[in-house]
Design a protein around this motif. Structure first.
Motif, PDB file in Angstrom:
ATOM      1  N   LEU A  14       0.825  -1.199   0.000  1.00  0.00           N
ATOM      2  CA  LEU A  14       0.000   0.000   0.000  1.00  0.00           C
ATOM      3  C   LEU A  14       0.866   1.258   0.000  1.00  0.00           C
ATOM      4  N   ILE A  15       1.932   1.215   0.792  1.00  0.00           N
ATOM      5  CA  ILE A  15       2.763   2.412   0.919  1.00  0.00           C
ATOM      6  C   ILE A  15       3.664   2.576  -0.299  1.00  0.00           C
ATOM      7  N   VAL A  16       4.154   1.437  -0.829  1.00  0.00           N
ATOM      8  CA  VAL A  16       5.128   1.527  -1.917  1.00  0.00           C
ATOM      9  C   VAL A  16       4.458   1.863  -3.256  1.00  0.00           C
ATOM     10  N   THR A  17       3.275   1.249  -3.513  1.00  0.00           N
ATOM     11  CA  THR A  17       2.657   1.384  -4.836  1.00  0.00           C
ATOM     12  C   THR A  17       2.528   2.841  -5.325  1.00  0.00           C
ATOM     13  N   PRO A  18       1.949   3.755  -4.556  1.00  0.00           N
ATOM     14  CA  PRO A  18       1.801   5.119  -5.073  1.00  0.00           C
ATOM     15  C   PRO A  18       3.143   5.755  -5.437  1.00  0.00           C
ATOM     16  N   PHE A  19       4.165   5.411  -4.671  1.00  0.00           N
ATOM     17  CA  PHE A  19       5.457   6.051  -4.939  1.00  0.00           C
ATOM     18  C   PHE A  19       6.177   5.395  -6.109  1.00  0.00           C
ATOM     19  N   ALA A  20       5.660   4.259  -6.556  1.00  0.00           N
ATOM     20  CA  ALA A  20       6.226   3.631  -7.749  1.00  0.00           C
ATOM     21  C   ALA A  20       5.460   4.082  -8.986  1.00  0.00           C
ATOM     22  N   GLY A  63     -10.473  14.475 -18.992  1.00  0.00           N
ATOM     23  CA  GLY A  63      -9.688  13.600 -19.844  1.00  0.00           C
ATOM     24  C   GLY A  63      -8.345  13.227 -19.247  1.00  0.00           C
ATOM     25  N   ARG A  64      -8.171  13.482 -17.920  1.00  0.00           N
ATOM     26  CA  ARG A  64      -6.896  13.128 -17.296  1.00  0.00           C
ATOM     27  C   ARG A  64      -6.881  11.633 -16.997  1.00  0.00           C
ATOM     28  N   ASP A  65      -5.688  11.038 -17.003  1.00  0.00           N
ATOM     29  CA  ASP A  65      -5.562   9.600 -16.783  1.00  0.00           C
ATOM     30  C   ASP A  65      -5.877   9.294 -15.323  1.00  0.00           C
ATOM     31  N   ARG A  66      -6.883   8.419 -15.119  1.00  0.00           N
ATOM     32  CA  ARG A  66      -7.355   8.169 -13.758  1.00  0.00           C
ATOM     33  C   ARG A  66      -6.339   7.385 -12.924  1.00  0.00           C
ATOM     34  N   LEU A  67      -5.678   6.427 -13.570  1.00  0.00           N
ATOM     35  CA  LEU A  67      -4.705   5.630 -12.826  1.00  0.00           C
ATOM     36  C   LEU A  67      -3.613   6.536 -12.269  1.00  0.00           C
ATOM     37  N   ALA A  68      -3.138   7.451 -13.134  1.00  0.00           N
ATOM     38  CA  ALA A  68      -2.082   8.356 -12.679  1.00  0.00           C
ATOM     39  C   ALA A  68      -2.587   9.216 -11.532  1.00  0.00           C
ATOM     40  N   ARG A  69      -3.831   9.668 -11.644  1.00  0.00           N
ATOM     41  CA  ARG A  69      -4.361  10.532 -10.588  1.00  0.00           C
ATOM     42  C   ARG A  69      -4.522   9.778  -9.270  1.00  0.00           C
ATOM     43  N   ILE A  70      -4.966   8.505  -9.380  1.00  0.00           N
ATOM     44  CA  ILE A  70      -5.092   7.694  -8.160  1.00  0.00           C
ATOM     45  C   ILE A  70      -3.733   7.514  -7.503  1.00  0.00           C
ATOM     46  N   LEU A  71      -2.737   7.167  -8.329  1.00  0.00           N
ATOM     47  CA  LEU A  71      -1.412   6.883  -7.765  1.00  0.00           C
ATOM     48  C   LEU A  71      -0.779   8.144  -7.172  1.00  0.00           C
ATOM     49  N   TYR A  72      -0.808   9.244  -7.941  1.00  0.00           N
ATOM     50  CA  TYR A  72      -0.186  10.469  -7.428  1.00  0.00           C
ATOM     51  C   TYR A  72      -1.005  11.041  -6.276  1.00  0.00           C
ATOM     52  N   GLY A  73      -2.330  10.876  -6.363  1.00  0.00           N
ATOM     53  CA  GLY A  73      -3.175  11.311  -5.252  1.00  0.00           C
ATOM     54  C   GLY A  73      -2.848  10.537  -3.984  1.00  0.00           C
ATOM     55  N   GLY A  74      -2.553   9.248  -4.156  1.00  0.00           N
ATOM     56  CA  GLY A  74      -2.157   8.420  -3.029  1.00  0.00           C
ATOM     57  C   GLY A  74      -0.880   8.936  -2.387  1.00  0.00           C
ATOM     58  N   GLN A  75       0.059   9.363  -3.238  1.00  0.00           N
ATOM     59  CA  GLN A  75       1.308   9.939  -2.696  1.00  0.00           C
ATOM     60  C   GLN A  75       0.992  11.087  -1.760  1.00  0.00           C
ATOM     61  N   SER A  92      -1.904  11.898  -0.193  1.00  0.00           N
ATOM     62  CA  SER A  92      -2.609  11.468   1.019  1.00  0.00           C
ATOM     63  C   SER A  92      -1.662  10.800   2.008  1.00  0.00           C
ATOM     64  N   LEU A  93      -0.877   9.850   1.492  1.00  0.00           N
ATOM     65  CA  LEU A  93       0.002   9.095   2.388  1.00  0.00           C
ATOM     66  C   LEU A  93       1.076   9.998   2.983  1.00  0.00           C
ATOM     67  N   THR A  94       1.613  10.922   2.175  1.00  0.00           N
ATOM     68  CA  THR A  94       2.654  11.800   2.700  1.00  0.00           C
ATOM     69  C   THR A  94       2.093  12.666   3.817  1.00  0.00           C
ATOM     70  N   VAL A  95       0.960  13.303   3.548  1.00  0.00           N
ATOM     71  CA  VAL A  95       0.363  14.156   4.573  1.00  0.00           C
ATOM     72  C   VAL A  95       0.112  13.344   5.842  1.00  0.00           C
ATOM     73  N   ALA A  96      -0.490  12.157   5.670  1.00  0.00           N
ATOM     74  CA  ALA A  96      -0.850  11.355   6.840  1.00  0.00           C
ATOM     75  C   ALA A  96       0.382  10.908   7.618  1.00  0.00           C
ATOM     76  N   PHE A  97       1.362  10.360   6.917  1.00  0.00           N
ATOM     77  CA  PHE A  97       2.489   9.779   7.646  1.00  0.00           C
ATOM     78  C   PHE A  97       3.436  10.841   8.199  1.00  0.00           C
ATOM     79  N   VAL A  98       3.613  11.938   7.475  1.00  0.00           N
ATOM     80  CA  VAL A  98       4.469  13.006   8.023  1.00  0.00           C
ATOM     81  C   VAL A  98       3.815  13.579   9.279  1.00  0.00           C
ATOM     82  N   ALA A  99       2.506  13.887   9.195  1.00  0.00           N
ATOM     83  CA  ALA A  99       1.815  14.458  10.348  1.00  0.00           C
ATOM     84  C   ALA A  99       1.840  13.485  11.524  1.00  0.00           C
ATOM     85  N   THR A 100       1.574  12.204  11.233  1.00  0.00           N
ATOM     86  CA  THR A 100       1.549  11.218  12.316  1.00  0.00           C
ATOM     87  C   THR A 100       2.926  11.061  12.950  1.00  0.00           C
TER      88      THR A 100
END
Lengths: 317, 630
Positions: free
Chosen positions: B21-27, B60-72, B74-82
């Motif tokens: 879960l953590i690695v996928t968005p950053f890949a 017309g933006r690529d959804r997969l890219a948006r999900i993955l980069y969006g995940g970056q 979300s995860l960054t905000v969450a884990f840095v804050a935590t």
């Protein structure tokens, strides 16, 4: 008991003062001039006249101590001033919208307790059974779904596809009771799901713990019917921790209403809040947050008192 | 503490999921070459295709890219804050625990204050002042969550620093800083890591919620909350638009919660296993008609209790037969684990679910129905017998009464369970019973709570409650073990007096490991060892001339003045070395032989039978004739 009530009420009052002070001091500790900040965030530009005018409306030109006392006095009289956007009375707007939010919260809490407690109890008494495994799984999922996701999906399923419930909006109870409750269903269920999962988990854990206590064996050894043993000697004892958790989760519940009211266009306190945040209407935002924090403190005071009735040992602490 | 600690099996799967879960968005750059912000209006709402696996959104933006980069995001905000919250909070907690005083107050009260602000509202307040954005979010979330870490670190540090080995290293002069870093921190890591994953999940929820409101991450940076917000308007045309980010978000939070649950179970195994303690039904395997000697109130015949799966079940007790007579006190004696409590629970029909009755017959003389075979009685039938015909008092008076109910309520409950009567009458009876067992100001105590009474007083209440329906048989399972020595004597005297004066014909089964008390109260003694009766007979015969080496050892372990009640509360035998064998590891032949001073080779060959040495006295030992009283 009286001493206990006094002590708890006093503690709640102190907490209210602390919360008020913190909210007040936010404006003081903000670097720079808060008036200018409010007028320029989001990349806007402003004029010195506008800043000076806002400083005066918000009383920012007074010394801090005067401001603080003024703030406390106003808050005590429930006078929250006027909106810096359209000059309406904030207390009035809150008075109009607060009951709608409270209705939503009450409906959600009742739903969560009515389903969470019985299913949690049943799952604990049949720990390891198919019912327990399946319900626990569903509840684990419910803890993980953010409330606005539930809301959005509900609208899609119930309003768009099945077309059985309205996608949002609000009808006053006096205008059309049926429409009022139809519009309440989806928002109330959305808010309740998270809480329901928490109530379920807490009840299950608490009942599991209580049922292995010695006094349950004593009650069984007395020849008490199983139903009574469960009700009087397991459930009754298990409820203390459950209501405490519910009280602490109310903060999250109150927060959920912000999103749910937005999703369903429910004209409660939170709709007002979101608009106020968008417009940088600080006095309104501050008043709403004070109100919500006060509600939270009062509800938790009530829960403390209820807990002390449920478990007499609490009063000694 | 040990870094090479193996990962528990149940943690492997959730850990792998969490890492994925953590690695996928950053890949993301490896998975898709698309830019999450590149628009292609002509292809808006394009269905999934080979180039765009999840299709394209309203711009017309690529959804997969948006999900993955969006995940970056979300995860960054969450884990840095935590992480900030965890580090700052833990420091606060440790400082509070170390210096105490005002620091302690500050650390613990801070969490009380923060909990008054619904997190999302406080975030909105700050957003009003500073405007939306990832940095604002991280700041707010860290401030919101650090008090929870501070409180946990504080409470855990206090708990750990009171542990023996920490006290020991302090006594050895280890510097405080090292104690905190080397000893305290590793030991509080468990609860803190649970809090960490809980907080991370909550932070993601709040971040996405704010972005959904348009007050979180600022566009065009992608974020899941924003994607749902954007797709909402088009959900009719393009349900995929809301489904994909909804699933991504829910799955993320679910995986973190799942990891957290498993972690909690791994750290606290007690909570994980749903402690089964439902009651198992007695059975009967005897074809004999239920028949009791005329003076008997209950009997146990050839009782065998087992536990474990059917294929490899273990005998807990076997071949236990007892006859309990009216007006007689039978003492069941033995070390912990000898099976004496199980025997009595079987008679009550109170055996826990995990223990099965494989063999035997349990008979009871009921006040109304004559002789009852417990194995042929329904659960409802057992409820009618318990408390009415057979009652029990337990070892721990401190926990045997329900702390949230008044004493009177619990007494009246016992009376009304079997004898319907007006509430007032039940109240009067209960107060009389309390007076009978020697409780001062019974009427006032009736309206009091158990925590207002001493242990001895509570045990008197238990006795009063047990006798409230005048049962035929009273089982007392080590009723004095948890009490002070002087109180022990009073309770014993009370039981004796009650049996004499109040409950005519009451049979008493008295379970104890204390031979001093047994010699005072019992008419007959039954000695159990490792699930079997090893000696049985009248008290004076058995205690004056024991025929089993184990009974003799029990006698020898008593303090010199063995008629005195001042014997040890310690449930161990000083005179014999070793401990009783576990049920799954009994030696062949006689279960006592590896502790027995008289064991010979023949003892290992077969389990000795319980043989009569006189009309009233039987012993399970092949060398019984050679045992002489020391």
């Amino acid at each position: 008991m009286t001493a206990f009530l006094l002590r708890r009420s006093l503690a709640a009052l102190v907490m209210l003062l602390v919360v008020g002070t913190i909210i007040f001091s936010l404006l003081i500790i903000v670097p720079g001039d808060p008036a200018e900040l409010l007028l320029t965030t989001g990349g806007g530009t402003t004029t010195p006249e506008a800043v000076a005018a806002l400083r005066e409306t918000m009383g920012l030109d007074q010394p801090v101590l005067i401001q603080y006392l003024q703030f406390l006095g106003d808050t005590l009289r429930l006078n929250f001033g006027t909106s810096i956007i359209d000059g309406t009375e904030i207390s009035q707007a809150i008075g109009l919208r607060l009951p709608r939010t409270l209705e939503l919260i009450a409906a959600a809490a009742i739903l969560a307790l009515a389903i969470g407690i019985p299913s949690g109890t049943y799952a604990a008494l049949r720990a390891g059974s198919a019912f327990d495994v399946i319900t626990s799984g569903i509840m684990a999922l419910l803890t993980s779904v953010p409330v606005f996701v539930v809301g959005t999906l509900f609208i899609y399923v119930f309003a768009q596809i099945l077309k059985i419930l309205p996608a949002g909006g609000y009808t006053a109870l006096s205008d059309d009771p049926a429409a009022h409750f139809r519009a309440l269903i989806l928002p109330a269920v959305s808010v309740s799901l998270n809480l329901m999962a928490i109530v379920f988990r807490m009840t299950r854990a608490s009942v599991l713990e209580m049922r292995s206590h010695d006094w349950v064996r004593t009650a069984t050894a007395k020849g008490l019917r199983r139903k009574l043993v469960i009700r009087r000697h397991i459930l009754r004892n298990a409820m203390g921790p459950v209501i405490t958790v519910v009280g602490l989760q109310l903060g999250i519940l109150l927060g959920s209403t912000v999103l749910v009211e937005f999703v369903y266009n429910w004209p409660g306190l939170s709709g007002l809040l979101v608009t106020a945040v968008e417009q940088r209407d600080y006095p309104t935002v501050r008043a709403i947050i004070l109100t919500v924090a006060a509600i939270f403190i009062v509800i938790n005071l009530a829960i403390d008192i209820l807990y002390s009735v449920l478990d007499p040992r609490i009063r000694l602490k | 503490m040990n870094m090479s600690l193996p990962i528990p099996k149940r943690m492997v799967f959730p850990s792998i999921l969490l890492i994925l879960l953590i690695v996928t968005p950053f890949a993301a750059p490896l998975i898709t070459g698309d830019d999450p912000t590149a628009m292609a209006i002509p292809q808006r709402f394009a269905a999934p295709s080979f180039e765009h696996w999840l299709g394209q959104d309203e711009f017309g933006r690529d959804r997969l890219a948006r999900i993955l980069y969006g995940g970056q995001v979300s995860l960054t905000v969450a884990f840095v804050a935590t992480t900030i919250a965890a580090v700052v909070g833990t420091l606060f907690g440790l400082i509070g625990a170390y210096f105490r005083g005002p620091f302690e107050f500050f650390t613990t009260r801070l969490a009380d204050v923060v909990v008054c602000f619904p997190p999302i509202l406080l975030a909105l307040l700050v957003v009003t002042l500073f405007g939306p954005g990832a940095v604002t979010l991280i700041a707010v979330l860290s401030v919101l969550y650090f008090p929870a870490f501070a409180r946990i670190a504080f409470a855990e540090a206090l708990r750990v620093s009171a542990l023996d080995f920490v006290e020991a290293s302090r006594a050895l002069g280890t510097p405080s800083r090292r104690i905190v870093l080397r000893t305290v921190l590793p030991n509080i890591a468990g609860p803190l890591s649970i809090q960490y994953s809980l907080t991370a999940a909550a932070a993601i929820t709040i971040e996405s919620g704010l972005s959904f409101l348009g007050l979180g991450v600022v566009p065009p940076a992608p974020s899941w909350g924003q994607m749902i917000r954007g797709a909402r308007a088009f959900m009719n045309q393009e349900p995929l638009g809301i489904l994909i980010p909804c699933i991504a978000l829910t799955l993320t939070i679910y995986i973190i919660n799942f990891f957290c649950d498993r972690l909690r179970d791994a750290l606290d195994p007690k909570g994980a296993q749903g402690a089964k303690d439902a009651i198992s039904q007695p059975v009967t395997t005897s074809q004999k008609a239920p028949d009791l000697p005329s003076d008997a109130v209950a009997s146990v015949r050839d009782l065998r209790l087992v536990t474990g799966p059917a294929s490899q079940s273990v005998d807990l007790i076997a071949d236990v037969s007892l006859t309990l007579r009216a007006n007689e006190c039978t003492a069941l004696v033995g070390e912990s684990g000898s099976g004496k409590s199980l025997t009595s629970l079987a008679l009550m029909g109170l055996l826990p679910d995990v223990i099965r009755q494989e063999n035997g017959q349990l008979l009871l003389r009921s006040k109304s129905d004559g002789v009852v075979d417990l194995g042929k009685t329904t659960a409802q039938g057992l409820e009618k017998l318990r408390g009415n015909d057979i009652a029990m008092i337990f070892q721990e008076p401190m926990t045997s009464l329900n702390p949230v109910h008044k004493i009177g309520f619990q007494m009246v409950e016992a009376i009304l369970a079997h004898r319907p009567m007006p509430k007032d009458q039940a109240r009067n009876e209960a107060i009389e019973l309390l007076e009978l067992v020697g409780i001062n100001e019974a009427a006032r105590r009736f309206d009091g709570y158990p925590h207002e009474l001493s242990g001895g007083m509570r045990q008197r209440v238990m006795i009063a409650m047990a006798l409230s329906c005048q049962p035929k048989l009273l089982i007392a399972d080590e009723p004095t073990t948890a009490l002070d020595v002087t109180i022990q004597a009073e309770v014993i005297e009370l039981l004796q007096r009650l049996q004499r004066e109040y409950a005519d014909g009451l049979g008493l089964l008295f379970i104890s490991h204390n031979l001093g008390i047994v010699s005072e109260i019992a008419d007959r003694v039954v000695v159990m060892y490792s699930g079997k009766i090893v000696e049985e007979g009248p008290t004076d015969v058995v205690l004056n001339a024991p025929k089993h080496p184990y009974t003799r050892a029990l006698m020898g372990s008593m303090p010199a003045a063995h008629t005195d009640l001042h014997s040890s509360r310690n449930d161990r035998l000083a005179a014999i070395s070793g401990t009783p064998p576990l049920p799954m590891a009994r030696p062949s032949g006689c279960a006592f032989r590896d502790r027995c001073p008289m064991a010979i080779a023949a003892c290992a060959e077969h389990i000795p039978s319980l043989d009569n040495v006189s009309d009233v006295h039987s012993v399970r030992c092949i060398r019984a004739d050679e045992v002489v009283t020391a």
